[in-house]
Design a protein around this motif. Structure first.
Motif, mmCIF file in Angstrom:
data_model
loop_
_atom_site.group_PDB
_atom_site.id
_atom_site.type_symbol
_atom_site.label_atom_id
_atom_site.label_comp_id
_atom_site.label_asym_id
_atom_site.label_seq_id
_atom_site.Cartn_x
_atom_site.Cartn_y
_atom_site.Cartn_z
ATOM 1 N N PHE A 20 6.180 1.334 12.183
ATOM 2 C CA PHE A 20 5.592 0.043 12.499
ATOM 3 C C PHE A 20 4.356 -0.205 11.626
ATOM 4 O O PHE A 20 4.220 -1.258 10.996
ATOM 5 N N ALA A 21 3.463 0.784 11.567
ATOM 6 C CA ALA A 21 2.232 0.650 10.766
ATOM 7 C C ALA A 21 2.561 0.442 9.290
ATOM 8 O O ALA A 21 1.920 -0.362 8.605
ATOM 9 N N GLU A 22 3.569 1.144 8.793
ATOM 10 C CA GLU A 22 3.958 0.993 7.391
ATOM 11 C C GLU A 22 4.500 -0.407 7.110
ATOM 12 O O GLU A 22 4.187 -1.012 6.079
ATOM 13 N N PHE A 23 5.301 -0.952 8.030
ATOM 14 C CA PHE A 23 5.830 -2.306 7.846
ATOM 15 C C PHE A 23 4.704 -3.337 7.868
ATOM 16 O O PHE A 23 4.729 -4.299 7.104
ATOM 17 N N VAL A 24 3.695 -3.131 8.719
ATOM 18 C CA VAL A 24 2.555 -4.048 8.741
ATOM 19 C C VAL A 24 1.839 -3.990 7.398
ATOM 20 O O VAL A 24 1.535 -5.023 6.790
ATOM 21 N N GLN A 25 1.570 -2.785 6.921
ATOM 22 C CA GLN A 25 0.883 -2.629 5.632
ATOM 23 C C GLN A 25 1.658 -3.278 4.494
ATOM 24 O O GLN A 25 1.080 -3.980 3.657
ATOM 25 N N LYS A 27 1.966 -8.051 0.739
ATOM 26 C CA LYS A 27 2.675 -9.197 0.175
ATOM 27 C C LYS A 27 1.979 -10.518 0.514
ATOM 28 O O LYS A 27 2.501 -11.583 0.207
ATOM 29 N N GLY A 28 0.816 -10.422 1.192
ATOM 30 C CA GLY A 28 0.032 -11.619 1.475
ATOM 31 C C GLY A 28 0.219 -12.228 2.846
ATOM 32 O O GLY A 28 -0.317 -13.306 3.121
ATOM 33 N N MET A 29 0.959 -11.581 3.732
ATOM 34 C CA MET A 29 1.150 -12.124 5.074
ATOM 35 C C MET A 29 -0.124 -11.926 5.907
ATOM 36 O O MET A 29 -0.853 -10.960 5.713
#
Length: 163
Positions: free
Chosen positions: A36-41, A46-48
């Motif tokens: 989860f933390a990796e997907f957030v990072q 990518k600018g989200m």
């Protein structure tokens, strides 16, 4: 559709920070939280925004989102546990999830919040229970620790807590 409030953004950032803190200190044996933390990072790179990143990450790793949310809520409740009774803690925890979502997912009287509200009213009585529920919901949704302190003072005056 409800637009997330600034405070909700703070809650969401707090969720991500909780996941990252657990990961950083090595206390995460939970692969889902790491994912989860990796997907957030990745999505933030990518600018989200933090909210869009968390939505994206929760779609990619719902188990990680759920686990990180549980840890986040437990941390927040533990911070105020010395001022609240167990029933008040349960309602505060449930109200945090409603505040995080930005809407009453199952309504005031449904889901986890409804169950916690019923227990709170049973413990406190109708008038006091409803008043305390309103304060706890405001504290959860607005990050108002002064309201938690107010409830803590009330509990201490009643001899229900000692701090």
């Amino acid at each position: 559709m409800c637009k997330p409030s600034v405070l909700a953004e703070d809650h969401r950032g707090g969720l991500y920070n909780s996941a990252k803190n657990l990961e950083a200190v090595g206390s995460v044996s939970n692969q889902h939280i790491r994912e989860f933390a990796e997907f957030v990072q990745q999505s933030q790179a990518k600018g989200m925004s933090i909210w869009d990143s968390i939505k994206y990450a929760s779609n990619q790793s719902y188990s990680g989102f759920k686990d990180a949310s549980e840890v986040w809520a437990d941390q927040r409740v533990n911070e105020v546990a010395d001022r609240l009774t167990p029933g008040q803690q349960a309602y505060y925890r449930a109200a945090m999830f409603e505040a995080f979502a930005g809407i009453a997912v199952a309504g005031e009287y449904g889901g986890t919040l409804g169950i916690a509200r019923s227990q709170l009213i049973e413990e406190e009585g109708s008038v006091e229970g409803n008043d305390i529920a309103k304060l706890l919901k405001s504290a959860a949704g607005q990050g108002r620790m002064d309201l938690i302190d107010q409830i803590g003072n009330y509990n201490r005056a009643r001899g229900r807590i000692n701090y």
